[in-house]
Design a protein around this motif. Structure first.
Motif, PDB file in Angstrom:
ATOM      1  N   VAL A 138       0.574  -1.515  -0.347  1.00  0.00           N
ATOM      2  CA  VAL A 138       0.191   0.356  -0.414  1.00  0.00           C
ATOM      3  C   VAL A 138       0.913   1.353  -0.053  1.00  0.00           C
ATOM      4  CG1 VAL A 138      -1.896   1.122   1.448  1.00  0.00           C
ATOM      5  CG2 VAL A 138      -2.226  -1.131   1.088  1.00  0.00           C
ATOM      6  N   LEU A 181       2.752   1.853  -3.362  1.00  0.00           N
ATOM      7  CA  LEU A 181       1.665   2.186  -3.953  1.00  0.00           C
ATOM      8  C   LEU A 181       1.036   3.462  -4.418  1.00  0.00           C
ATOM      9  CD1 LEU A 181      -1.434  -0.389  -4.520  1.00  0.00           C
ATOM     10  CD2 LEU A 181       0.215   0.323  -6.733  1.00  0.00           C
ATOM     11  N   PHE A 182       1.053   4.464  -2.931  1.00  0.00           N
ATOM     12  CA  PHE A 182       1.356   5.870  -2.837  1.00  0.00           C
ATOM     13  C   PHE A 182       2.227   6.492  -3.415  1.00  0.00           C
ATOM     14  CE2 PHE A 182      -2.359   5.121  -0.134  1.00  0.00           C
ATOM     15  CZ  PHE A 182      -3.386   5.543  -0.438  1.00  0.00           C
ATOM     16  N   LEU A 202       4.093   5.401  -5.741  1.00  0.00           N
ATOM     17  CA  LEU A 202       4.389   4.883  -7.034  1.00  0.00           C
ATOM     18  C   LEU A 202       2.894   6.738  -7.906  1.00  0.00           C
ATOM     19  CD1 LEU A 202       4.477   3.857 -10.112  1.00  0.00           C
ATOM     20  CD2 LEU A 202       2.724   2.802  -9.628  1.00  0.00           C
ATOM     21  N   ALA A 203       1.798   6.555  -7.367  1.00  0.00           N
ATOM     22  CA  ALA A 203       1.515   7.502  -7.650  1.00  0.00           C
ATOM     23  C   ALA A 203       2.226   8.806  -7.238  1.00  0.00           C
ATOM     24  CB  ALA A 203       0.363   7.473  -6.618  1.00  0.00           C
ATOM     25  N   ILE A 218       4.994   9.330 -10.022  1.00  0.00           N
ATOM     26  CA  ILE A 218       3.902   9.540 -11.462  1.00  0.00           C
ATOM     27  C   ILE A 218       3.389  10.989 -11.610  1.00  0.00           C
ATOM     28  CG2 ILE A 218       2.279   8.670 -12.965  1.00  0.00           C
ATOM     29  CD1 ILE A 218       2.195   6.645 -12.155  1.00  0.00           C
ATOM     30  N   TYR A 219       3.752  11.747 -10.572  1.00  0.00           N
ATOM     31  CA  TYR A 219       2.684  12.934 -10.316  1.00  0.00           C
ATOM     32  C   TYR A 219       3.228  13.581 -10.232  1.00  0.00           C
ATOM     33  CZ  TYR A 219      -0.603  17.080  -9.226  1.00  0.00           C
ATOM     34  OH  TYR A 219      -0.951  17.992  -9.325  1.00  0.00           O
ATOM     35  N   GLN A 225       0.828  20.852  -4.024  1.00  0.00           N
ATOM     36  CA  GLN A 225       0.654  19.830  -4.461  1.00  0.00           C
ATOM     37  C   GLN A 225       2.020  19.198  -4.398  1.00  0.00           C
ATOM     38  OE1 GLN A 225       1.782  21.051  -8.793  1.00  0.00           O
ATOM     39  NE2 GLN A 225       0.128  21.069  -9.763  1.00  0.00           N
ATOM     40  N   PHE A 238       2.839  11.605  -0.117  1.00  0.00           N
ATOM     41  CA  PHE A 238       2.247  10.112  -1.056  1.00  0.00           C
ATOM     42  C   PHE A 238       3.376   9.613  -0.823  1.00  0.00           C
ATOM     43  CE2 PHE A 238      -1.629   9.752  -3.629  1.00  0.00           C
ATOM     44  CZ  PHE A 238      -2.682  10.266  -2.731  1.00  0.00           C
TER      45      PHE A 238
END
Lengths: 461, 498
Positions: free
Chosen positions: B173, B176-177, B179-180, B183-184, B206, B213
């Motif tokens: 978990v 994955l955060f 990763l997000a 990517i962002y 941001q 994240f």
């Protein structure tokens, strides 16, 4: 178009073998026909059927999806010999029906007219209703067939009503003329109603929540190979049809349906993953997993760009390969144990390590662990959606969904690996074909996970 | 400079892992040890070849850049600077020791066990050399699968389903955060290359979102309070080698990640309330972990909580320097201390876990209340064990001291009260470790157990002695490590301001 004809003729030939012979001849015909079709699909398309151009277009994307679905069907055909070995009497019909359904898929990949879309969906669906009930002595299979048929008919109703509204407002069935009309008249109420109705109908077909209710029962009741077909080829077809419809036909009224789709996706991701967690049966778990993947794929509609089609194709291909990988393991276990609860998988790694590995790699790919194709697919989807700031919430939900999903994928891996004693006492070994398919799937998933460009090159992007 | 060396370093464990898997034979452990030793020598050769006198801007060496995919703004970009070098040393020195530590044991399915350790090593080398955000994430996840299998397949029978699933889901978990988040940031910058990520065009809000994240993944892996609940169970029920890998090396991925990726990408968030929250959480973790460690009787749990406590100090130090730097007083002290401590803690904690393994073999229990008197029959063990304990406590002239000293000093510069509370770690650490040592080694032992207990076997001795050498050597000469990481840290902290 020539691919469609080849597959259709193969299907007819396979059907006729049933008259003379009860065995596996239809399967060999099918494999041969599919290989020819695959070869032909790589050739430039002749303009032989130019006069039907307004009904059906065979562009690069159509070719791409055609190839993918042929490859997946081919893999399933290779598994068929083992999977259908106790269907003594109606094997050839099953293979023929699968090929007919594949013809429906081809139509969906290239439709340019809402009537063609309707025809494609029906050609795809009707063989599936029959195939779902192939285990005639099994009550669940009968239930699956009936349920699928009733739900499918319901969806067809939605679809037809939607098409009627579209025709009523635009006066045409042609996808591109609808597109022209919507860009000029984005506020036409009847058109928007039609678009939403069609969206709902397609959501039935690809099993997006809240229209997914049929899928766990149908997936569980159908013979496993057919379930694998539904979860892979049918999903590919449904999604690309939806993609064409929404991004070509209704691109002018995107803001009217995108939020509805967003709600569907959020419900799908949460509901399907939570329900997947609650399952004790691997086949039902995979059904919910399949529903949840519809949710992830739906992200492709958010943050549309030039790579969207590629992303869609890549994700669907990776997902379908993984589906075949898990199902080949499941078919084996179901055959030996006559059930598919998690317990039935206990100790598989000890007796059939290769099968356990292919299922594990596939499950990890579905979960999106790096160095598998599934990761690259998820990565592309997430990065596409994140390119617009207001989609961040959707991506967070998708991330949470993936996080939940890993827990139920792990349960299957745990069952296969973490028991010292094998519960498989049989002397029956996996066939050579099975081993080859397993190696092909593992290799493809890993290679595509490391070199995603190979896929693009292979399919002419 | 030749990049073949780096490629060898990365691929040797992977190829080795494949070979060991294929070598379905009891002698696969020799093969695995051989590969790990070769890997260690390659690392030493690299160290001898490494240029320490580089300017801040070009501290990267052995760079490999290879275009990866035209659809992803990512490339295969690997390279080494001082910080990577330190962690590579840690990884490649500990790996052969970890393999060696299981040498006399009758591990079931040897080839899979050692194959997984080598695969883990591949992932770790990747994490510490990747200079591309996405590549970093990929290697980060690659390490997860082998350690999960190691923990679950060779872990304690009855508990392994719950704890391994919890461990996997927690870390997944978090990842994955991350990763997000990556990517962002990647979308808002030219590419996923580290330097481009540093210059990402993010607004303040941001940055805060991205900060949490990405931090979430590191917080779970470290672990920072309150994301630590997976850790004691996993450390306790994993096999010794799994615990050594997890706490000795894998945890350090997150320390490295925080410095390399998190700080320079999100400076505004760190200067704001988010950075302060992290420091507070870290300090809570220090005290919380130490207090729980004091009341534990399971020796693996003591070490697990002690590790949790030590990590809090490192995180607090890193963030304290970062906040100070952003406020205008450029300092890399905290990060330096954290990295020195990273190396020391990695060595020490691996040693401690190995000692618990030795104790477990002698006493057949992990409960320290049922032990005692081993020092009489095992004097060699008593000495080496004491050295490692002293190192963990941070007694002067051991490797633990210098790191903790710099860390507490940098926290002191940030906030006096915080440094007072953080300083408790040294006192509390002495309490629980000396209690552990005293109970196990002295007092009235069970006569029947003690009569059969043996001193260290040659293999055990060689592992513990190597670790003890590091404890003393780095305690007396810590300067090489500080020099090694200085340039790269200056680069990172300078990027923080710009």
């Amino acid at each position: 178009m020539s691919v469609l004809i080849i597959v259709f003729l193969t299907a007819v030939a396979a059907l006729f073998t049933g008259v003379f012979e009860k065995g596996k001849f239809a399967r060999y015909i099918g494999i041969f026909g599919l290989i020819v079709a695959l070869y032909v699909s790589f050739l430039p398309e002749a303009s032989f059927f130019e006069k039907y151009r307004l009904m059906y277009e065979y562009g690069a994307n159509t070719a791409l999806f055609t190839k993918i679905s042929i490859v997946i069907t081919l893999l399933l055909f290779f598994l068929g010999g083992f999977a259908f070995s106790n269907h003594r009497n109606h094997q050839s019909e099953l293979y023929a029906l699968m090929l007919f359904a594949l013809c429906g898929s081809f139509i969906l990949f290239g439709y340019q007219n809402l009537v063609t879309l309707f025809i494609g969906i029906e050609i795809l669906s009707i063989p599936l209703y029959v195939m779902a009930g192939a285990n005639k002595t099994d009550l669940r299979s009968n239930e699956a067939s009936l349920k699928y048929f009733l739900m499918g008919a319901f969806a067809t109703g939605f679809l037809l009503l939607g098409i009627a509204f579209i025709y009523g407002s635009t006066g045409t069935f042609d996808l591109y003329r609808i597109q022209d009309f919507t860009t000029v008249n984005p506020k036409n109420g009847m058109l928007i109603l039609g678009a939403v109705l069609m969206l709902c109908a397609m959501a039935f077909k690809v099993a997006l929540a809240p229209f997914h209710m049929w899928s766990p029962d149908v997936y569980q009741g159908s013979p496993s190979l057919i379930t694998a077909f539904m979860a892979s080829v049918v999903k590919i077809s449904g999604f690309f049809a939806l993609f064409r419809l929404m991004t070509i036909g209704f691109s002018g009224v995107t803001h009217e349906w995108i939020n509805i789709l967003g709600v569907f996706i959020i419900i799908t991701l949460l509901l399907a993953n939570v329900m997947g967690l609650a399952q004790t049966n691997a086949k039902r778990m995979l059904a919910y997993s399949s529903v949840s993947h519809a949710g992830y794929i739906g992200l492709v509609f958010f943050g549309m760009n030039t790579l969207s089609t590629y992303t869609l194709a890549f994700y669907l291909f990776a997902y379908s390969l993984a589906t075949v990988g898990v199902f080949m393991c499941l078919i084996w276990v179901e055959k030996l144990k006559r059930e598919t609860s998690y317990g039935a998988f206990k100790g598989l790694a000890k007796s059939e390590p290769l099968l356990a590995v292919v299922a594990t790699v596939s499950l990890l790919s579905m979960a999106g662990i790096p160095l598998t194709a599934g990761f690259m697919g998820k990565f592309s989807l997430f990065s596409q959606a994140l390119s617009r700031d207001n989609n961040a919430f959707l991506v967070i939900v998708a991330v949470l969904g993936s996080a939940i999903s890993i827990a139920y994928y792990l349960r299957l891996i745990i069952a296969m690996f973490f028991y010292k004693e094998s519960s498989f006492k049989t002397t029956e070994r996996v066939t050579v074909t099975y081993n080859i398919v397993a190696v092909v799937i593992i290799a493809s998933l890993v290679i595509l996970g490391i070199f995603p460009d190979l896929f693009a090159k292979q399919f002419g992007l | 400079m030749s990049y073949y060396l780096l490629l060898t370093l990365l691929l040797l464990p992977l190829v080795g892992s494949g070979l060991v898997f294929a070598w379905r034979n009891t002698s696969s452990k020799y093969l695995a040890l051989g590969i790990a030793l070769v890997q260690m020598f390659v690392t030493f050769y690299m160290l001898s070849d490494f240029d320490f006198n580089l300017t801040v801007d070009s501290s990267l060496q052995y760079e490999i850049t290879y275009p990866w995919s035209k659809f992803i703004k990512s490339s295969i970009h690997l390279g080494i600077d001082g910080m990577s070098m330190l962690l590579l040393l840690l990884t490649n020195i500990l790996s052969p020791l970890i393999i060696l530590s299981s040498y006399n044991e009758n591990v079931s399915y040897k080839n899979s066990f050692y194959g997984l350790i080598l695969m883990m090593q591949f992932g770790l080398v990747g994490v510490f050399t990747a200079l591309d955000g996405l590549l970093f994430y990929i290697f980060w996840e690659v390490t997860l699968i082998p350690i999960w299998f190691i923990a679950a397949l060779w872990g304690q029978e009855n508990k392994r389903f719950e704890f391994t699933t919890k461990f996997f889901v927690y870390t997944f978990v978090g990842s994955l955060f991350m990763l997000a988040g990556i990517i962002y940031v990647g979308i808002h910058s030219a590419s996923f290359a580290v330097t481009d990520l540093y210059n990402a065009d993010l607004t303040d809000t941001q940055q805060i979102v991205v900060f949490w994240f990405i931090f979430f993944a590191f917080a779970v892996k470290l672990p920072v309070f309150p994301f630590h609940t997976w850790q004691p169970d996993t450390y306790t029920y994993s096999p010794t080698q799994g615990s050594m890998l997890l706490s000795g090396i894998m945890l350090k991925m997150a320390i490295y990640g925080v410095i390399r990726y998190l700080l320079p990408i999100t400076p505004t968030a760190i200067l704001g309330i988010s950075g302060q929250i992290v420091i507070i959480l870290a300090i809570i973790g220090i005290v919380h972990g130490a207090l729980i460690a004091i009341i534990q009787n399971d020796m693996k749990r003591i070490i697990a909580y002690s590790s949790f406590s030590h990590v809090g100090l490192m995180v607090a130090g890193i963030f304290a320097s970062a906040v100070l730097t952003l406020r205008g007083t450029f300092t890399i002290e905290g990060a330096e201390g954290a990295l020195v401590q990273t190396f020391a803690h990695g060595v020490n904690v691996a040693g401690l876990f190995f000692c618990t393994d030795i104790l477990y073999k002698r006493f057949k229990t992990r409960d320290i209340r049922q032990m005692g008197g081993l020092a009489k029959v095992a004097p060699k063990f008593a000495v080496l064990f004491l050295l490692i304990i002293l190192g963990s406590m941070g007694v002067p002239l051991t490797n633990g001291f210098i790191g903790e000293f710099i860390l507490i000093k940098s926290i002191f510069d940030f906030n006096v009260l915080a440094s007072v509370i953080a300083g408790l770690t040294i006192i509390l650490c002495a309490v629980y470790l000396l209690r552990f040592y005293g109970k196990a080694m002295f007092g009235e032992g069970d006569a029947s157990v003690l009569s059969t207990a043996k001193d260290l076997s040659p293999v055990e001795f060689s592992v513990l002695a190597s670790i003890a050498v590091f404890v003393i050597l780095l305690g007396i000469f810590p300067q090489p490590i500080i020099d090694m990481v200085g340039t790269s840290l200056k680069f990172v902290y300078t990027s923080l301001i710009n």
